[in-house]
Design a protein around this motif. Structure first.
Motif, PDB file in Angstrom:
ATOM      1  N   SER A 116     -22.890 -55.209 -22.427  1.00  0.00           N
ATOM      2  CA  SER A 116     -23.808 -56.324 -23.498  1.00  0.00           C
ATOM      3  C   SER A 116     -24.487 -55.561 -24.488  1.00  0.00           C
ATOM      4  O   SER A 116     -24.701 -55.949 -25.502  1.00  0.00           O
ATOM      5  N   PRO A 117     -25.364 -54.367 -23.986  1.00  0.00           N
ATOM      6  CA  PRO A 117     -26.455 -53.986 -25.038  1.00  0.00           C
ATOM      7  C   PRO A 117     -25.536 -53.234 -26.303  1.00  0.00           C
ATOM      8  O   PRO A 117     -25.886 -53.473 -27.313  1.00  0.00           O
ATOM      9  N   VAL A 118     -24.519 -52.587 -25.645  1.00  0.00           N
ATOM     10  CA  VAL A 118     -23.792 -51.829 -26.831  1.00  0.00           C
ATOM     11  C   VAL A 118     -23.153 -52.732 -27.614  1.00  0.00           C
ATOM     12  O   VAL A 118     -22.976 -52.610 -28.903  1.00  0.00           O
ATOM     13  N   GLN A 119     -22.590 -53.919 -27.230  1.00  0.00           N
ATOM     14  CA  GLN A 119     -21.947 -54.936 -28.142  1.00  0.00           C
ATOM     15  C   GLN A 119     -22.725 -55.611 -28.739  1.00  0.00           C
ATOM     16  O   GLN A 119     -22.394 -56.053 -30.054  1.00  0.00           O
ATOM     17  N   VAL A 208     -34.388 -52.568 -35.490  1.00  0.00           N
ATOM     18  CA  VAL A 208     -33.998 -51.151 -34.965  1.00  0.00           C
ATOM     19  C   VAL A 208     -33.274 -50.819 -33.794  1.00  0.00           C
ATOM     20  O   VAL A 208     -33.850 -51.299 -32.735  1.00  0.00           O
ATOM     21  N   VAL A 209     -32.221 -50.178 -33.956  1.00  0.00           N
ATOM     22  CA  VAL A 209     -31.478 -49.994 -32.784  1.00  0.00           C
ATOM     23  C   VAL A 209     -31.576 -48.415 -32.630  1.00  0.00           C
ATOM     24  O   VAL A 209     -31.211 -47.548 -33.416  1.00  0.00           O
ATOM     25  N   THR A 210     -31.773 -48.052 -31.385  1.00  0.00           N
ATOM     26  CA  THR A 210     -32.006 -46.604 -31.178  1.00  0.00           C
ATOM     27  C   THR A 210     -31.287 -46.028 -29.950  1.00  0.00           C
ATOM     28  O   THR A 210     -31.234 -46.713 -28.983  1.00  0.00           O
ATOM     29  N   VAL A 211     -30.732 -44.745 -30.172  1.00  0.00           N
ATOM     30  CA  VAL A 211     -30.147 -44.216 -28.957  1.00  0.00           C
ATOM     31  C   VAL A 211     -31.326 -42.936 -28.772  1.00  0.00           C
ATOM     32  O   VAL A 211     -31.502 -42.139 -29.944  1.00  0.00           O
ATOM     33  N   ALA A 212     -31.798 -42.933 -27.806  1.00  0.00           N
ATOM     34  CA  ALA A 212     -32.668 -42.110 -27.309  1.00  0.00           C
ATOM     35  C   ALA A 212     -32.517 -41.252 -26.027  1.00  0.00           C
ATOM     36  O   ALA A 212     -31.702 -41.896 -25.349  1.00  0.00           O
ATOM     37  N   LEU A 226     -32.713 -50.594 -27.515  1.00  0.00           N
ATOM     38  CA  LEU A 226     -32.767 -48.874 -27.204  1.00  0.00           C
ATOM     39  C   LEU A 226     -31.986 -48.659 -26.212  1.00  0.00           C
ATOM     40  O   LEU A 226     -31.915 -49.320 -25.286  1.00  0.00           O
ATOM     41  N   ILE A 227     -31.021 -47.872 -26.331  1.00  0.00           N
ATOM     42  CA  ILE A 227     -29.935 -47.598 -25.368  1.00  0.00           C
ATOM     43  C   ILE A 227     -29.983 -45.982 -25.037  1.00  0.00           C
ATOM     44  O   ILE A 227     -29.882 -45.286 -25.743  1.00  0.00           O
ATOM     45  N   PRO A 228     -30.350 -45.846 -23.912  1.00  0.00           N
ATOM     46  CA  PRO A 228     -30.711 -44.270 -23.405  1.00  0.00           C
ATOM     47  C   PRO A 228     -29.477 -43.610 -22.958  1.00  0.00           C
ATOM     48  O   PRO A 228     -28.385 -44.016 -22.640  1.00  0.00           O
ATOM     49  N   PRO A 243     -25.751 -38.258 -26.002  1.00  0.00           N
ATOM     50  CA  PRO A 243     -25.943 -39.260 -26.972  1.00  0.00           C
ATOM     51  C   PRO A 243     -24.893 -39.065 -27.972  1.00  0.00           C
ATOM     52  O   PRO A 243     -24.694 -40.172 -28.692  1.00  0.00           O
ATOM     53  N   MET A 244     -24.181 -37.782 -28.125  1.00  0.00           N
ATOM     54  CA  MET A 244     -23.166 -37.814 -28.874  1.00  0.00           C
ATOM     55  C   MET A 244     -21.808 -39.036 -28.757  1.00  0.00           C
ATOM     56  O   MET A 244     -21.504 -39.925 -29.396  1.00  0.00           O
ATOM     57  N   LEU A 245     -21.567 -38.909 -27.298  1.00  0.00           N
ATOM     58  CA  LEU A 245     -20.598 -39.980 -26.978  1.00  0.00           C
ATOM     59  C   LEU A 245     -21.000 -41.327 -27.033  1.00  0.00           C
ATOM     60  O   LEU A 245     -20.094 -42.301 -27.489  1.00  0.00           O
ATOM     61  N   LEU A 246     -22.357 -41.733 -26.816  1.00  0.00           N
ATOM     62  CA  LEU A 246     -22.627 -43.030 -27.048  1.00  0.00           C
ATOM     63  C   LEU A 246     -22.661 -43.521 -28.457  1.00  0.00           C
ATOM     64  O   LEU A 246     -22.300 -44.656 -28.706  1.00  0.00           O
ATOM     65  N   GLY A 247     -23.078 -42.380 -29.253  1.00  0.00           N
ATOM     66  CA  GLY A 247     -22.736 -42.802 -30.888  1.00  0.00           C
ATOM     67  C   GLY A 247     -21.337 -43.100 -31.133  1.00  0.00           C
ATOM     68  O   GLY A 247     -21.089 -44.306 -31.725  1.00  0.00           O
ATOM     69  N   ARG A 248     -20.287 -42.553 -30.369  1.00  0.00           N
ATOM     70  CA  ARG A 248     -19.014 -42.969 -30.680  1.00  0.00           C
ATOM     71  C   ARG A 248     -18.548 -44.356 -30.117  1.00  0.00           C
ATOM     72  O   ARG A 248     -17.775 -45.308 -30.584  1.00  0.00           O
ATOM     73  N   VAL A 249     -19.192 -44.491 -29.126  1.00  0.00           N
ATOM     74  CA  VAL A 249     -18.983 -45.999 -28.275  1.00  0.00           C
ATOM     75  C   VAL A 249     -19.739 -47.036 -29.133  1.00  0.00           C
ATOM     76  O   VAL A 249     -18.993 -47.989 -29.353  1.00  0.00           O
TER      77      VAL A 249
END
Length: 280
Positions: A116-119, A208-212, A226-228, A243-249
């Protein structure tokens, strides 16, 4: 929700106002969720790079009488025994770095058990035109990679990978052009300029959506979502496979929320074939 040891620890820390030192301890515990229940307060302090009294104060801040009470609780929520894996000293330093990234990817996979956070992030990014994508210093490659692929399905992607006095102008320009959200990639060491840019983005009305690297990263309080994704620290320079793979997701989730994403991809492929863009 994911039921991994790291996720259970993360839930334990939610709702508590932690100091920067305490966030550092919490981050360290999440990264080593399977080992932490077996560490003394001195060992945990050394691992987190803080003092032993700081660990004790951290346990009290979470509502426990002291660290022993916290450790007893951790043994209930974490695995009953250490995982049966090959000892680290059986690997050389390069293999250890790879094994560390494998563990980071497993942690990311467990986190994604709740999509759900990614969606939600995908919907926010898809709805923003233009879509500013921020990443400075170590995170610039993550932002650039996301922006490159996002431009194939999104009508207006604006890469923000250089700091300086122009950053605020570009954020304001994006907001003035209709942007409703900003995607930020934030990795250690966290540049002060990133925090300043996120503060400016929120003042401009952007979500603001953040990948950290951690939910306790300095950018957390300046992010709406924020999605870690953990980074590897086994080499001289951090590695960022998760983080790279999460970016693709996130790209996938955004494309799912864009009604014309498939048509844009097909149009790009047709243009690329006409131009002979790629070697077959």
């Amino acid at each position: 929700m994911s039921d991994s040891p790291a996720a259970r620890l993360q839930k334990l820390f939610e709702g508590h106002r932690l100091t920067p030192t305490q966030r550092r301890i919490a981050h360290c515990m999440v990264r080593g969720a399977a080992e932490v229940p077996f560490l003394s307060s001195v060992e945990l302090a050394e691992l987190a790079g803080v003092s032993q009294p700081s660990v004790t104060r951290f346990a009290v801040a979470l509502g426990f009488d002291g660290y022993p009470a916290l450790r007893r609780h951790l043994r209930e929520v974490a695995p009953a025994e250490r995982a049966d894996t090959v000892h680290e000293d059986a690997y050389n330093e390069y293999q250890q770095a790879v094994q560390g990234e494998i563990d980071n990817l497993r942690q990311l996979a467990a986190m994604l058990a709740d999509p759900s956070p990614v969606q939600e992030a995908g919907r926010l990014l898809a709805a923003s035109t233009p879509l500013p994508v921020l990443g400075l210093r170590a995170a610039s490659s993550q932002a650039r990679g996301f922006a490159y692929f996002a431009a194939k399905v999104h009508p207006d992607v604006r890469l923000l990978d250089e700091g300086g006095s122009m950053m605020e102008d570009r954020i304001d320009a994006a907001a003035g052009a209709g942007a409703s959200a900003l995607l930020c990639f934030a990795l250690p060491r966290h540049p002060r300029e990133v925090v300043d840019a996120l503060e400016r983005s929120r003042r401009a009305g952007l979500t603001v959506v953040t990948v950290a690297d951690s939910a306790f990263a300095p950018v957390a309080r300046h992010s709406d979502l924020l999605i870690p994704a953990p980074v590897g620290t086994g080499l001289a320079f951090d590695t960022a496979c998760a983080p790279m793979l999460l970016g693709r997701v996130l790209l996938e989730a955004m494309a799912d929320a864009l009604p014309d994403a498939q048509a844009r991809l097909e149009a790009f492929d047709a243009r690329a074939a006409t131009r002979g863009l790629f070697v077959e």
